[in-house]
Motif scaffolding. Sequence first.
Motif, mmCIF file in Angstrom:
data_model
loop_
_atom_site.group_PDB
_atom_site.id
_atom_site.type_symbol
_atom_site.label_atom_id
_atom_site.label_comp_id
_atom_site.label_asym_id
_atom_site.label_seq_id
_atom_site.Cartn_x
_atom_site.Cartn_y
_atom_site.Cartn_z
ATOM 1 N N MET A 9 68.293 -77.570 76.433
ATOM 2 C CA MET A 9 69.544 -76.938 75.302
ATOM 3 C C MET A 9 68.917 -75.220 75.571
ATOM 4 O O MET A 9 67.689 -74.865 76.291
ATOM 5 C CB MET A 9 70.253 -76.898 74.360
ATOM 6 C CG MET A 9 68.650 -76.886 73.329
ATOM 7 S SD MET A 9 69.059 -77.332 71.552
ATOM 8 C CE MET A 9 69.434 -78.847 71.469
ATOM 9 N N VAL A 10 69.950 -74.279 75.844
ATOM 10 C CA VAL A 10 70.205 -73.083 75.990
ATOM 11 C C VAL A 10 70.375 -72.435 75.293
ATOM 12 O O VAL A 10 71.837 -72.882 74.703
ATOM 13 C CB VAL A 10 70.878 -72.515 77.688
ATOM 14 C CG1 VAL A 10 70.268 -71.368 77.534
ATOM 15 C CG2 VAL A 10 70.033 -72.993 78.742
ATOM 16 N N VAL A 11 69.614 -71.591 74.215
ATOM 17 C CA VAL A 11 70.691 -71.194 73.255
ATOM 18 C C VAL A 11 70.519 -69.686 73.502
ATOM 19 O O VAL A 11 69.470 -68.831 74.066
ATOM 20 C CB VAL A 11 69.487 -71.302 72.235
ATOM 21 C CG1 VAL A 11 69.666 -70.335 70.474
ATOM 22 C CG2 VAL A 11 68.720 -72.513 71.899
ATOM 23 N N HIS A 12 71.784 -69.034 73.104
ATOM 24 C CA HIS A 12 71.920 -67.294 73.307
ATOM 25 C C HIS A 12 71.594 -67.253 71.737
ATOM 26 O O HIS A 12 72.877 -67.516 70.746
ATOM 27 C CB HIS A 12 73.536 -67.249 73.427
ATOM 28 C CG HIS A 12 73.589 -65.961 74.006
ATOM 29 N ND1 HIS A 12 74.629 -65.587 74.929
ATOM 30 C CD2 HIS A 12 73.768 -65.458 73.097
ATOM 31 C CE1 HIS A 12 74.720 -64.484 75.079
ATOM 32 N NE2 HIS A 12 74.433 -63.309 74.054
ATOM 33 N N ALA A 13 70.451 -67.020 71.707
ATOM 34 C CA ALA A 13 70.596 -65.932 70.473
ATOM 35 C C ALA A 13 71.249 -65.000 69.641
ATOM 36 O O ALA A 13 71.157 -63.723 69.138
ATOM 37 C CB ALA A 13 69.294 -65.438 70.524
ATOM 38 N N ARG A 14 72.836 -65.287 69.852
ATOM 39 C CA ARG A 14 73.785 -64.174 69.134
ATOM 40 C C ARG A 14 74.714 -65.532 68.679
ATOM 41 O O ARG A 14 75.045 -66.040 69.040
ATOM 42 C CB ARG A 14 73.658 -63.073 70.203
ATOM 43 C CG ARG A 14 73.312 -62.810 70.479
ATOM 44 C CD ARG A 14 74.276 -61.104 70.387
ATOM 45 N NE ARG A 14 73.906 -61.323 72.421
ATOM 46 C CZ ARG A 14 73.329 -60.638 73.059
ATOM 47 N NH1 ARG A 14 73.572 -59.101 73.051
ATOM 48 N NH2 ARG A 14 73.332 -61.096 74.912
ATOM 49 N N THR A 15 75.340 -65.089 67.448
ATOM 50 C CA THR A 15 77.067 -66.283 67.151
ATOM 51 C C THR A 15 77.707 -65.777 68.075
ATOM 52 O O THR A 15 77.819 -64.310 68.772
ATOM 53 C CB THR A 15 77.280 -65.607 65.161
ATOM 54 O OG1 THR A 15 77.301 -64.339 65.625
ATOM 55 C CG2 THR A 15 75.938 -66.253 64.614
ATOM 56 N N ARG A 16 79.246 -66.196 67.844
ATOM 57 C CA ARG A 16 80.288 -65.756 68.815
ATOM 58 C C ARG A 16 80.707 -63.974 68.401
ATOM 59 O O ARG A 16 80.829 -63.668 68.484
ATOM 60 C CB ARG A 16 80.993 -66.399 67.889
ATOM 61 C CG ARG A 16 83.072 -66.524 69.270
ATOM 62 C CD ARG A 16 83.465 -65.640 68.545
ATOM 63 N NE ARG A 16 84.611 -65.112 68.941
ATOM 64 C CZ ARG A 16 85.784 -64.361 68.601
ATOM 65 N NH1 ARG A 16 85.731 -63.797 67.278
ATOM 66 N NH2 ARG A 16 87.045 -64.457 69.660
#
Length: 330
Positions: free
Chosen positions: A165-172
Amino acid sequence: MRIALAPMEGVVDARMRQMITAVGGIDWCVTEFVRVTDRLLPPKVFHALAPELASGWTTASGTPVRLQLLGGDPTCMAENAARAAELGAPVIDLNFGCPAKIVNRNRGGAVLLDDPALLHRIVSAVRASVPMRVPVTAKMRLGYADTSRALDCARALADGGAAEMVVHARTRADGYNPPAYWHWIARIAEVVSVPVYANGEVWSVADWRRCRAESGVDNFMLGRGLVARPDLARHIHAAAKGQACMPLDWTDLVVMMGAYWQTLRAQVPERHAPGRLKQWVFALSRHYPEAQAFFLEIRRGRDCVQLDSAVAAQVAAAKNQPGFAVRAAA
């Protein structure tokens, strides 16, 4: 350590993938998302967004390409994943990170992070629909409005069968505004047993070092950072080995730009080609002063013939620079 090129919709299409992967340092890349709604898509849709399927699912420089799907219906996602596998897709990637309003309104992308149980059903359905030789991977943000479900979402993806998994370290809600909360990636990596890639706000080797320290992971996905500096992955790999790396200078980029513009002219409608070129030049202006000047020159240009002349002039000037022949031969 592995570095992936992010699947940026409307930016990193097959032309951009080929150009950036040719520079080197990228282990794999992902298509723009194939939007899945309520039907089984015809093969032509997959061919349009993943023309690399005709060449063994690699870019011309040999970098593997994964196929990304986006949607919120488990059954329909599974059916389209099966079709993609039939077309030879080596990896099926699932997008749970897209922040676009129109996508989220239609139950796709980051909005699904409010429902970890649904994430699990989607991944499980896709995993069951494709052969075991085809890994299923996923990309997520830290949440939709907040991070309260981040760990539950990560567990749902891993338990559903995601191999990475890739985690973009921000919320929408954060959009693309800095900072990226890399420490959350460390928390997620602690609760899942699959490899985790860190994504978000890595623009330089110094950013990569901080991201690695805060996230604790060894794999990274770069998006805007690579578009703005196409040799960034190469520099990061060199830094990880304690080595130096010869940077691309403006002359190198101008030659790339000339080839890119010719590809746009041949493959993209005239009304869209100027926008794609200006989008990339603007991104380059973050690191290259010459790009800032060139962007100011072309920013109002909508006529492809005028841009032909502007790009040709840049290429000619670059080739007249001292030492160009030596660099080109190297």
